[in-house]
Design an enzyme around this catalytic site. Structure first.
Site, PDB file in Angstrom:
ATOM      1  N   LYS A 115       0.832  -1.220   0.000  1.00 24.22           N
ATOM      2  CA  LYS A 115       0.000   0.000   0.000  1.00 24.22           C
ATOM      3  C   LYS A 115       0.855   1.254   0.000  1.00 24.22           C
ATOM      4  CE  LYS A 115      -4.386  -1.750   0.855  1.00 24.22           C
ATOM      5  NZ  LYS A 115      -5.704  -1.748   1.412  1.00 24.22           N
ATOM      6  N   LYS A 197      -3.522 -10.209  -6.416  1.00 22.71           N
ATOM      7  CA  LYS A 197      -4.790 -10.464  -5.714  1.00 22.71           C
ATOM      8  C   LYS A 197      -5.914  -9.606  -6.302  1.00 22.71           C
ATOM      9  CE  LYS A 197      -6.025  -8.454  -1.817  1.00 22.71           C
ATOM     10  NZ  LYS A 197      -6.591  -8.061  -0.525  1.00 22.71           N
ATOM     11  N   LYS A 200     -10.679  -4.971  -4.145  1.00 24.50           N
ATOM     12  CA  LYS A 200     -11.838  -4.111  -4.433  1.00 24.50           C
ATOM     13  C   LYS A 200     -11.430  -2.691  -4.772  1.00 24.50           C
ATOM     14  CE  LYS A 200     -13.405  -4.085   0.297  1.00 24.50           C
ATOM     15  NZ  LYS A 200     -12.321  -3.590   1.155  1.00 24.50           N
TER      16      LYS A 200
END
Ligand code: ATP
Ligand code: LTN
Length: 333
Positions: A115, A197, A200
């Site tokens: 992130k 992965k 969302k």
């Protein structure tokens, strides 16, 4: 243990439209615990603000995530469903646990590394200490099991290390939790880059199938999914796209890879992709119908949030007072 039952806890961030990765890796499995466990399922809005959110979107998604919990079969009478920011004990315990977590440990977290690479303009302290808030979520309820996708295993392991360290100084404070990772569906991959992965918050909406996508969109996304130049449906190393589609099909249908290979023997990728799209759309349809019904009744959603926050606060306060007492904080009564 709460009322002689083991405790299950998990959380989902209202950080985007929920994907079939969230469904297959996490939410779908939550209801399996409802009878035998005391279950707490939280909408973790405080975690979501570790990356910038549009406030109105965050608010709407908080209602949506709660509606999806219920649409996926979680009964608010049998499970404590609530919103993290409604129970301030989460933030309070996180502070104490920050003082029992090492800089080196947090630096090794792969989600932090991913992130911070993705949001290099906003590597804030909250993003860094995110796993400590997650540990507080889990430990507040003396949790035994944490159903999550495999990407969260490292965070649950850190939570165990923090709890063990705390218990070594102050014995019998926390239950040490176990991650529960599903055998299939533990890591659904992106349809565009199947080595990554399915997330969302991916900017490419073709990479993600959302629980709320309509039937045609679901089928179109699967039809366009990246595969390889082979033609027969088989599970093998290096065939990331097909392996992912086979895993998705296996998780929805309960079939093994061998059964799927036999079912599609002599058939091409086109036919297989269509079948994956259809089972997914069929499974999502009842969820979508229930979701729409819950979303149209905001007053009911707020009553669920309120009841959930009251129940959760009762247990959370017990653990927090115990921790504060052990640490030597003065209590005023
Ligand atoms: P974000 O993109 O905002 O980081 P996310 O899609 O990774 O979000 P979370 O809210 O962080 O979703 O995760 C909620 C739950 O869903 C967790 O238990 C996580 O392990 C699980 N999960 C998320 N993505 C997948 C996936 N692709 N496959 C299986 N499980 C998943
Ligand atoms: N970190 C998780 C969401 C999450 C969670 C939790 C999961 C926050 N608190 C407690 C299980 C238990 C994520 O990013 N998927």
């Amino acid at each position: 243990m709460i009322q002689d039952k083991k405790v299950s806890f998990s959380g989902v961030q209202p950080s985007g439209n929920l994907s079939i990765g969230n469904y297959l890796g996490a939410i779908r499995n939550f209801s399996a615990f409802s009878e035998q466990y005391k279950c707490f399922y939280c909408v973790v809005d405080a975690h979501a603000i570790t990356v910038r959110q549009v406030p109105a979107d965050l608010r709407r998604r908080t209602y949506e995530t709660l509606s999806l919990y219920m649409a996926c079969g979680l009964d608010p009478e049998k499970n404590t469903l609530y919103v993290q920011s409604h129970v301030p004990a989460h933030a309070e315990l996180a502070w104490a646990l920050n003082c029992f977590t090492m800089f080196g440990e947090l630096s090794r977290m792969t989600q932090f590394k991913d992130k911070s690479a993705k949001h290099s303009d906003n590597i804030n302290a909250g993003l860094f200490t995110y796993p400590v808030l997650m540990a507080a979520d889990i430990l507040l309820y003396q949790t035994d099991v944490v159903p999550v996708g495999i990407d969260q295993k490292q965070h649950v392991e850190l939570c165990r290390d923090i709890a063990t360290r705390f218990n070594n100084v102050f014995p019998d404070t926390f239950t040490i939790p176990e991650p529960i990772i599903p055998k299939t569906g533990m890591k659904i991959m992106s349809l565009v880059e199947p080595t990554k992965k399915m997330s969302k918050s991916d900017e490419n909406t073709n990479a993600v199938v959302y629980i709320l996508d309509d039937r045609d969109t679901i089928i179109r996304k699967f039809k366009r999914a990246v595969t390889d130049s082979d033609t027969c449906v088989r599970y093998a190393e290096g065939k990331d796209g097909i392996n992912n589609l086979m895993n998705i099909y296996a998780t929805f249908t309960g079939k093994t890879h061998e059964e799927i290979e036999r079912e599609f023997d002599g058939k091409g990728y086109g036919e297989f992709k269509l079948a994956v799209g259809e089972v997914c759309a069929d499974a999502m349809q009842p969820v979508q119908q229930k979701f729409a019904a819950y979303m149209s009744d905001k007053a009911y959603l707020e009553s669920v949030m309120k009841k959930g926050a009251e129940e959760a606060s009762y247990y959370a306060r017990k653990t927090l007072s115990k921790v504060h007492k052990k640490l030597g904080f003065v209590s005023l009564r």
